[in-house]
Write a protein that holds these residues in place. Structure first.
Motif, short mmCIF file in Angstrom:
data_model
loop_
_atom_site.label_atom_id
_atom_site.label_comp_id
_atom_site.label_asym_id
_atom_site.label_seq_id
_atom_site.Cartn_x
_atom_site.Cartn_y
_atom_site.Cartn_z
N ARG A 153 0.84 -1.19 0.00
CA ARG A 153 0.00 0.00 0.00
C ARG A 153 0.88 1.24 0.00
O ARG A 153 1.91 1.28 0.67
CB ARG A 153 -0.92 0.00 1.23
N LEU A 155 1.52 5.02 1.13
CA LEU A 155 1.11 5.91 2.21
C LEU A 155 1.26 7.37 1.78
O LEU A 155 2.25 7.74 1.14
CB LEU A 155 1.96 5.67 3.46
N ALA A 156 0.30 8.18 2.17
CA ALA A 156 0.40 9.62 1.92
C ALA A 156 1.18 10.31 3.03
O ALA A 156 1.73 11.39 2.84
CB ALA A 156 -1.00 10.22 1.80
N SER A 157 1.24 9.68 4.21
CA SER A 157 1.98 10.20 5.34
C SER A 157 2.26 9.05 6.29
O SER A 157 1.64 7.97 6.20
CB SER A 157 1.19 11.29 6.06
N ASP A 160 -0.68 7.59 8.13
CA ASP A 160 -1.53 6.59 7.47
C ASP A 160 -1.20 5.18 7.91
O ASP A 160 -1.97 4.25 7.64
CB ASP A 160 -1.37 6.69 5.95
N ALA A 161 -0.05 4.98 8.56
CA ALA A 161 0.33 3.65 9.02
C ALA A 161 -0.32 3.30 10.35
O ALA A 161 -0.28 2.14 10.78
CB ALA A 161 1.85 3.57 9.18
N GLU A 162 -0.91 4.26 11.03
CA GLU A 162 -1.54 4.01 12.32
C GLU A 162 -2.88 3.29 12.13
O GLU A 162 -3.41 3.23 11.02
CB GLU A 162 -1.74 5.35 13.03
#
Length: 333
Positions: A153, A155-157, A160-162
């Motif tokens: 995937r 991520l935009a930031s 976003d992984a949270e």
């Protein structure tokens, strides 16, 4: 580290996968998120162990030596893609060998007859060569065996992984935007993979800061030829002119390569900054971010040492984690 604690590793290059393995084998519940699995830049590496053109020296020496210990152990298993190989690094300007080279097994200065035409000095040693496609698949298998999971995937930031109490940032060049880190820049590298005409030893020229490199690394039936180091460029398309130059430079040193058949082009963007970043950052929302990026062309060389450093930072963070040592020998299977 609390047993089973959720840790998200962002990035699936050699830094990310090695960090994920170290943490998963230490008992964390590790989930890797990456757009490319394995990462393209790590797949494009040659790869030969050697802490070259990377800072800070004191830490790099320690990280590199720890990684060297692990690669020597991994070389005992043919399925890892790691082999101990003898070869020559040479110079056209009689440069003295770096400190790290003089400590390697079999180190000695070359006799003039051993050097190709045009070279004035060189030295021979034995060092780990890593067949990166095979090696990265080995790391993925080992991560899976330790209970780690992988998600493809973009991520935009980092947010976003949270949700995750711990995020390990191994995004390489992606850290430019995800951190953001304006000090990070690409150095474009290109290799050509050809059929092996019978080479068993590596050759590498000490080219300093030149954008044109000269090296070849045999990996069984294939040889990886290099290369380029174009500072500030991150384009991953094949450069035909660079290919011609790589083939010509390598064949001049080893004429047998002139008849080798081209199999593949590998291009990556080395994530480079003034100093490798391995440190902890506590964000306002309480998330602990462990940064592990900016290795330039030494990502493989520093991978195990940096991964263990990140794990130790996690072990040292917070009252409930401080009593547990996250460090475990990454040579275990």
């Amino acid at each position: 580290m609390t047993a089973g604690e959720r840790v998200v590793v962002v990035g699936a290059g050699v830094a990310g996968l090695t960090s994920a393995v170290v943490l998963a084998e230490a008992g964390a519940s590790v989930h890797v998120i990456a757009e490319q699995v394995p990462g393209a830049t790590s797949l494009a590496a040659g790869a030969m162990w050697g802490p070259y053109l990377v800072e800070p020296k004191e830490k790099v020496d320690r990280w590199g030596q720890r990684s060297l210990e692990v690669f020597r152990e991994l070389a005992e298993d043919s399925t890892t893609g790691v082999r101990l190989t003898s070869g020559i690094e040479a110079s056209r300007t009689a440069e003295a060998p770096p400190d790290w080279a003089t400590t390697l097994p079999g180190f000695r200065l070359c006799e003039p007859a051993e050097l190709p035409t045009g070279f004035s000095a060189g030295y021979r040693f034995t060092v780990p060569l890593i067949d990166m496609p095979t090696y990265l698949e080995y790391l993925l298998r080992r991560l899976e065996a330790a209970g780690g999971t992988v998600e493809r995937r973009r991520l935009a930031s980092l947010a976003d992984a949270e949700p995750a109490p711990v995020i390990v940032n191994c995004t390489g060049l992606g850290a430019q935007e995800l951190v953001p880190d304006p000090d990070l820049r690409p150095i474009r590298g290109q290799h050509v993979v050809v059929t092996n005409p019978g080479l068993t030893e590596f050759f590498s020229e000490d080219t300093g800061l030149s954008p044109e490199l000269l090296c070849f690394y045999p990996h069984g039936d294939t040889v990886v030829l290099g290369g380029t180091a174009i500072d500030g460029e991150g384009d991953l398309n094949t450069d035909g002119k660079a290919v011609v130059g790589i083939l010509s430079r390598c064949a001049e040193v080893e004429p047998r390569l002139a008849e080798a058949r081209v199999l593949e082009h590998r291009i990556g963007a080395r994530p480079t900054r003034a100093a490798v970043r391995v440190e902890a950052e506590r964000r306002e929302d309480g998330t602990l971010v462990l940064h592990n990026y900016g290795h330039g062309g030494a990502g493989v060389t520093l991978s195990w040492g940096c991964a263990e450093e990140a794990a130790n930072l996690l072990a040292a963070d917070g009252g409930d984690r401080a009593g547990t040592n996250c460090r475990r020998s990454p040579s275990s299977t």
